[in-house]
Motif scaffolding. Structure first.
Motif, short mmCIF file in Angstrom:
data_model
loop_
_atom_site.label_atom_id
_atom_site.label_comp_id
_atom_site.label_asym_id
_atom_site.label_seq_id
_atom_site.Cartn_x
_atom_site.Cartn_y
_atom_site.Cartn_z
N ASP A 60 0.85 -1.18 0.00
CA ASP A 60 0.00 0.00 0.00
C ASP A 60 0.90 1.24 0.00
OD1 ASP A 60 -2.21 1.64 0.06
OD2 ASP A 60 -2.99 0.91 1.98
N VAL A 61 0.35 2.37 -0.40
CA VAL A 61 1.06 3.64 -0.36
C VAL A 61 0.19 4.63 0.42
CG1 VAL A 61 2.10 5.52 -1.66
CG2 VAL A 61 2.12 3.20 -2.59
N LEU A 62 0.77 5.24 1.44
CA LEU A 62 0.05 6.16 2.32
C LEU A 62 0.53 7.59 2.11
CD1 LEU A 62 0.25 4.09 5.63
CD2 LEU A 62 -1.42 3.88 3.77
N ASP A 63 -0.39 8.55 2.25
CA ASP A 63 0.03 9.94 2.21
C ASP A 63 0.49 10.37 3.61
OD1 ASP A 63 -2.24 10.43 3.76
OD2 ASP A 63 -3.39 11.30 2.10
N LYS A 64 0.82 11.64 3.77
CA LYS A 64 1.40 12.08 5.04
C LYS A 64 0.42 12.02 6.20
CE LYS A 64 0.90 16.89 3.53
NZ LYS A 64 1.69 18.13 3.25
N SER A 65 -0.87 11.89 5.90
CA SER A 65 -1.87 11.74 6.96
C SER A 65 -2.15 10.28 7.28
CB SER A 65 -3.18 12.43 6.55
OG SER A 65 -3.82 11.73 5.48
N GLY A 66 -1.51 9.35 6.54
CA GLY A 66 -1.72 7.93 6.78
C GLY A 66 -2.84 7.33 5.97
N LYS A 67 -3.37 8.07 4.98
CA LYS A 67 -4.46 7.58 4.15
C LYS A 67 -3.92 6.95 2.87
CE LYS A 67 -8.62 9.17 1.71
NZ LYS A 67 -9.47 10.34 1.38
N SER A 68 -4.50 5.81 2.49
CA SER A 68 -4.07 5.14 1.26
C SER A 68 -4.37 6.00 0.05
CB SER A 68 -4.78 3.79 1.12
OG SER A 68 -4.45 3.19 -0.13
N ILE A 69 -3.43 6.05 -0.89
CA ILE A 69 -3.63 6.82 -2.12
C ILE A 69 -3.61 5.92 -3.34
CG2 ILE A 69 -2.69 8.97 -1.18
CD1 ILE A 69 -0.06 8.31 -2.57
N LEU A 70 -3.76 4.62 -3.14
CA LEU A 70 -3.74 3.69 -4.27
C LEU A 70 -5.00 3.81 -5.11
CD1 LEU A 70 -2.29 0.36 -2.85
CD2 LEU A 70 -1.15 2.10 -4.20
N SER A 71 -4.83 3.66 -6.41
CA SER A 71 -5.97 3.61 -7.31
C SER A 71 -6.64 2.24 -7.22
CB SER A 71 -5.49 3.85 -8.75
OG SER A 71 -6.49 3.47 -9.67
N PRO A 72 -7.97 2.20 -7.26
CA PRO A 72 -8.66 0.90 -7.24
C PRO A 72 -8.37 0.08 -8.49
CG PRO A 72 -10.21 2.68 -7.70
CD PRO A 72 -8.93 3.33 -7.28
N ASP A 73 -7.84 0.72 -9.52
CA ASP A 73 -7.52 0.02 -10.77
C ASP A 73 -6.07 -0.45 -10.83
OD1 ASP A 73 -10.12 0.53 -11.75
OD2 ASP A 73 -9.50 2.54 -12.41
N ARG A 74 -5.36 -0.33 -9.74
CA ARG A 74 -3.95 -0.76 -9.75
C ARG A 74 -3.83 -2.24 -10.06
NH1 ARG A 74 -0.43 -1.90 -4.40
NH2 ARG A 74 -1.95 -3.60 -4.37
N PRO A 75 -3.00 -2.62 -11.03
CA PRO A 75 -2.73 -4.05 -11.25
C PRO A 75 -1.81 -4.57 -10.15
CG PRO A 75 -1.41 -2.73 -12.74
CD PRO A 75 -2.31 -1.76 -12.02
N ASP A 76 -2.10 -5.76 -9.67
CA ASP A 76 -1.27 -6.33 -8.60
C ASP A 76 0.00 -6.97 -9.12
OD1 ASP A 76 -2.93 -5.54 -6.55
OD2 ASP A 76 -4.05 -7.42 -6.48
N THR A 77 0.00 -7.40 -10.39
CA THR A 77 1.18 -8.04 -10.95
C THR A 77 1.47 -7.48 -12.34
OG1 THR A 77 -0.04 -9.86 -12.00
CG2 THR A 77 0.68 -10.19 -9.71
N GLY A 78 2.71 -7.65 -12.78
CA GLY A 78 3.11 -7.23 -14.11
C GLY A 78 4.54 -7.66 -14.38
N TRP A 79 4.96 -7.49 -15.63
CA TRP A 79 6.31 -7.91 -16.05
C TRP A 79 7.17 -6.71 -16.40
CZ3 TRP A 79 8.33 -12.82 -16.21
CH2 TRP A 79 7.42 -13.89 -16.11
N THR A 80 8.44 -6.75 -15.99
CA THR A 80 9.43 -5.76 -16.39
C THR A 80 10.71 -6.48 -16.79
OG1 THR A 80 8.53 -4.11 -14.88
CG2 THR A 80 10.74 -3.72 -15.69
N ARG A 81 11.30 -6.04 -17.89
CA ARG A 81 12.59 -6.61 -18.36
C ARG A 81 13.72 -5.70 -17.88
NH1 ARG A 81 12.81 -8.82 -24.26
NH2 ARG A 81 11.77 -10.49 -23.07
#
Length: 206
Positions: free
Chosen positions: A153-174
Motif C-alpha cells: 500500500d502507499v500512504l500519504d502524510k496523513s496515513g491515508k491510502s492513495i492507491l488507485s482501485p484500478d492498480r494491477p497487482d502483478t506485471g512484467w518488467t525486463r
C-alpha cells in the motif's frame, strides 16, 4: 541515449511499474549495451557451482535483482534511509530515475507499507563482453521479472491510502543488469541499469 525504464510510479499513487523516459547523467555509468551472447528462457539453475561463466553471471545478476527490489522497498518504506544506498543495487539511468521518483515521493510525504514479491524470474540473455566499459560495453544479463504488489500500500502524510482501485497487482518488467567492475569484481559488481515494462500475461498473485 534515451532509455525507457521500468519504475514504480509514485506521482499517480497507483504503485505500478510505469515506463518513464530518462537519460543517464554525466556523473553516471554510460548506458550498458545488452547484445546477447547466450540466452535462456527460464530461471538459472540452483547448482552450488555454476558450470560456466555465463551460468555464474546469471546467478549473480539474479541475486542482484532480488536485492534491488529489497532495497527499493526499504527506501520507499523508511524515509530515514539514505538514498545513497541505491548505488549498491542500481547504476546508470536506472539509478538516476529511481532516485528522482523516490525523492519526489518523500517530498510529498508518501511512504510504502508491505513488500513487493517476485513471482517469476526468467533470464533471457547473457553477454560477457567487457571490451570497453567507458563506452558501455560491459557484461550484461537481461532478466524478465514478474512482480507482485498485492501486499503493498502507499500512504500519504496523513496515513491515508492513495492507491488507485484500478492498480494491477502483478506485471512484467525486463531489466538489464550490468557489471561495470567485472574485471575486478565478477561476482558482486552487478547493478540494475535499465528496465522496460512488458506487455505479457500477468503471473498469478502470490
Amino acid at each position: 541515449m534515451t532509455k525507457r525504464l521500468g519504475l514504480i510510479s509514485w506521482a499517480t499513487g497507483t504503485l505500478m511499474l510505469a515506463a518513464v523516459s530518462a537519460c543517464g547523467g554525466s556523473d553516471t555509468d554510460p548506458p550498458a549495451t545488452a547484445e546477447p551472447s547466450s540466452s535462456s528462457s527460464s530461471s538459472p539453475t540452483t547448482s552450488a557451482s555454476p558450470s560456466s561463466p555465463s551460468d555464474a553471471a546469471s546467478a549473480d545478476a539474479t541475486e542482484a535483482v532480488r536485492t534491488y527490489f529489497t532495497v527499493v522497498d526499504q527506501l520507499r518504506s523508511d524515509p530515514a534511509t539514505h538514498l545513497k544506498k541505491l548505488k549498491s543495487v542500481a547504476t546508470s539511468a536506472q539509478l538516476n530515475a529511481v532516485e528522482t521518483l523516490i525523492g519526489r515521493q518523500r517530498d510529498e510525504g508518501q511512504r510504502q507499507t508491505g513488500t513487493t514479491s517476485i513471482n517469476e524470474l526468467q533470464v533471457q540473455s547473457v553477454n560477457l563482453d567487457n571490451s570497453d566499459p567507458k563506452a558501455g560495453k560491459v557484461p550484461t544479463v537481461v532478466i524478465d521479472v514478474c512482480w507482485d504488489v498485492s501486499k503493498v500500500d502507499v500512504l500519504d502524510k496523513s496515513g491515508k491510502s492513495i492507491l488507485s482501485p484500478d492498480r494491477p497487482d502483478t506485471g512484467w518488467t525486463r531489466y538489464t543488469v550490468a557489471n561495470y567492475e567485472y574485471a575486478a569484481d565478477p561476482t558482486s559488481g552487478w547493478r540494475v541499469a535499465t528496465g522496460q515494462d512488458l506487455k505479457k500475461t500477468p503471473c498469478a498473485a502470490s
